[in-house]
Each structure stands twice: as structure tokens, then as C-alpha cells.
Design a protein around this motif. Structure first.
Motif, short mmCIF file in Angstrom:
data_model
loop_
_atom_site.label_atom_id
_atom_site.label_comp_id
_atom_site.label_asym_id
_atom_site.label_seq_id
_atom_site.Cartn_x
_atom_site.Cartn_y
_atom_site.Cartn_z
N MET A 6 61.40 25.59 54.30
CA MET A 6 62.00 24.43 54.81
C MET A 6 63.18 24.59 55.68
O MET A 6 63.64 25.67 55.57
CB MET A 6 62.53 23.46 53.25
N ILE A 7 63.66 23.45 56.21
CA ILE A 7 64.77 23.72 56.97
C ILE A 7 66.04 22.97 56.44
O ILE A 7 65.92 21.96 55.65
CB ILE A 7 64.68 22.96 58.44
N LEU A 8 67.28 23.87 56.60
CA LEU A 8 68.42 23.40 56.04
C LEU A 8 69.56 23.18 57.16
O LEU A 8 69.44 24.08 58.06
CB LEU A 8 69.04 24.61 55.06
N GLU A 9 70.10 22.07 57.04
CA GLU A 9 71.22 21.63 58.07
C GLU A 9 72.60 21.48 57.35
O GLU A 9 72.47 20.49 56.34
CB GLU A 9 70.85 20.74 58.97
N ILE A 10 73.45 22.41 57.58
CA ILE A 10 74.98 22.05 56.76
C ILE A 10 75.89 21.50 58.01
O ILE A 10 75.97 22.44 59.02
CB ILE A 10 75.42 23.43 55.92
N VAL A 11 76.45 20.41 57.64
CA VAL A 11 77.47 19.81 58.58
C VAL A 11 78.82 19.29 58.04
O VAL A 11 78.66 18.87 57.03
CB VAL A 11 76.90 18.58 59.33
N SER A 12 79.63 19.80 58.66
CA SER A 12 81.07 19.40 58.04
C SER A 12 81.83 18.49 58.93
O SER A 12 81.32 18.48 60.24
CB SER A 12 81.82 20.73 57.90
N PRO A 13 82.88 17.94 58.83
CA PRO A 13 83.53 16.90 59.65
C PRO A 13 83.93 17.84 61.20
O PRO A 13 83.87 17.29 62.18
CB PRO A 13 84.62 16.49 58.88
N GLU A 14 84.23 19.05 60.76
CA GLU A 14 84.53 19.85 62.13
C GLU A 14 83.57 20.28 63.04
O GLU A 14 83.42 20.43 64.16
CB GLU A 14 85.40 21.19 61.80
N GLU A 21 70.49 15.10 51.60
CA GLU A 21 69.30 14.39 51.71
C GLU A 21 68.41 15.42 51.68
O GLU A 21 68.28 16.21 52.75
CB GLU A 21 69.34 13.36 52.82
N MET A 22 67.19 15.23 51.18
CA MET A 22 65.88 16.08 51.36
C MET A 22 64.72 15.01 51.79
O MET A 22 64.51 13.96 51.00
CB MET A 22 65.86 16.89 50.03
N LYS A 23 64.05 15.57 52.81
CA LYS A 23 63.17 14.51 53.16
C LYS A 23 62.15 15.44 54.19
O LYS A 23 62.67 15.93 55.01
CB LYS A 23 63.49 13.39 53.99
N ASP A 24 60.76 15.32 53.87
CA ASP A 24 59.73 16.06 54.77
C ASP A 24 60.35 17.52 54.99
O ASP A 24 60.13 18.06 56.23
CB ASP A 24 59.75 15.21 56.20
N ASN A 25 60.65 18.23 53.97
CA ASN A 25 61.09 19.51 53.87
C ASN A 25 62.20 19.93 54.80
O ASN A 25 62.35 20.93 55.29
CB ASN A 25 59.75 20.49 54.41
N LYS A 26 63.29 19.02 55.05
CA LYS A 26 64.43 19.09 55.69
C LYS A 26 65.66 18.70 54.88
O LYS A 26 65.63 17.50 54.41
CB LYS A 26 64.44 18.21 57.09
N ALA A 46 60.53 16.54 46.27
CA ALA A 46 60.41 15.09 46.56
C ALA A 46 61.74 14.56 47.40
O ALA A 46 62.57 15.15 47.08
CB ALA A 46 60.43 14.39 45.22
N PRO A 47 61.43 13.46 48.23
CA PRO A 47 62.69 12.98 48.67
C PRO A 47 63.79 12.56 47.85
O PRO A 47 63.65 12.28 46.50
CB PRO A 47 62.34 11.62 49.43
N ILE A 48 65.08 13.19 48.17
CA ILE A 48 66.26 12.82 47.26
C ILE A 48 67.48 12.56 48.44
O ILE A 48 67.56 13.33 49.07
CB ILE A 48 66.50 14.09 46.41
N VAL A 49 68.32 11.85 47.70
CA VAL A 49 69.90 11.60 48.09
C VAL A 49 70.67 11.96 47.13
O VAL A 49 70.55 11.07 45.84
CB VAL A 49 69.72 10.29 49.01
N SER A 50 71.80 12.58 47.12
CA SER A 50 72.52 12.83 45.93
C SER A 50 73.94 13.06 46.40
O SER A 50 74.15 13.71 47.46
CB SER A 50 72.19 14.10 45.18
N LEU A 51 75.01 12.59 45.64
CA LEU A 51 76.53 13.06 45.94
C LEU A 51 76.65 14.67 45.38
O LEU A 51 76.11 14.76 44.30
CB LEU A 51 77.46 12.09 45.21
#
Length: 93
Positions: free
Chosen positions: A1-9, A82-87, A36-41
Motif C-alpha cells: 500500500m502507499i503511504l503519504e504523510i503531510v504536515s502543514p509545512e 484516511e485509508m482508501k484503495d490501499n492508499k 477497509a476504508p477508514i477516516v479517523s482522528l
């Protein structure tokens, strides 16, 4: 799966991973391939990333702590995942 980590900077990381463990507001949880698709804090804690290899940009590299060749950690104050479609997209403070 692909991971992208983004910060405000900046964008901190983008690459292929095998698993990620995150500090959710209701407790720590792990995401594996085909989750499974998920959105979490997320709350203050440590993001644990397992991947075959890591390539960071020069600015982001000091933020990550190397556990071993396939495992790194990143301390965050809060965020959203957010996890969706292996991203997996992590918006982290």
C-alpha cells in the motif's frame, strides 16, 4: 500500500509500506494492506511505519527515528488519517 504523510509545512513521506500503527483518539490501531476504508482522528503519540525501504527528503529525515532497516517512527501532536484503495494519507501536526 502507499503511504503519504503531510504536515502543514511540507510533505514528509511518500512511499510503499507494509503496515502502519497510529495513535487514534480511542487507542492505537494498525492498518495493513487491503484494509477497509477508514477516516479517523489521531492524538499525540507515535506513528510506527514498516516498509521494505525508506527514502525521505532532506528536510523531513530528522523528524523520523530509525528503529531498524524496515521500521521508523514519527512523533505527532495530532492529525487525521484516511485509508482508501490501499492508499493511506496522514495529515499530521
Amino acid at each position: 500500500m502507499i503511504l503519504e504523510i503531510v504536515s502543514p509545512e511540507a510533505s514528509l513521506f511518500k512511499g510503499e509500506i507494509t503496515s502502519i500503527t497510529l495513535p487514534g483518539v480511542d487507542g492505537s490501531f494498525q492498518i495493513l494492506n487491503n484494509h477497509a476504508p477508514i477516516v479517523s482522528l489521531l492524538q499525540k503519540g507515535t506513528v510506527k511505519i514498516t516498509a521494505p525501504s525508506f527514502k525521505f527528503n532532506k528536510e523531513a529525515a530528522p523528524l523520523f527515528t530509525k528503529v531498524n532497516d524496515q521500521n521508523y517512527t514519527l512523533a505527532i501532536a495530532s492529525g487525521t488519517i484516511e485509508m482508501k484503495d490501499n492508499k493511506v494519507i496522514v495529515l499530521a501536526d
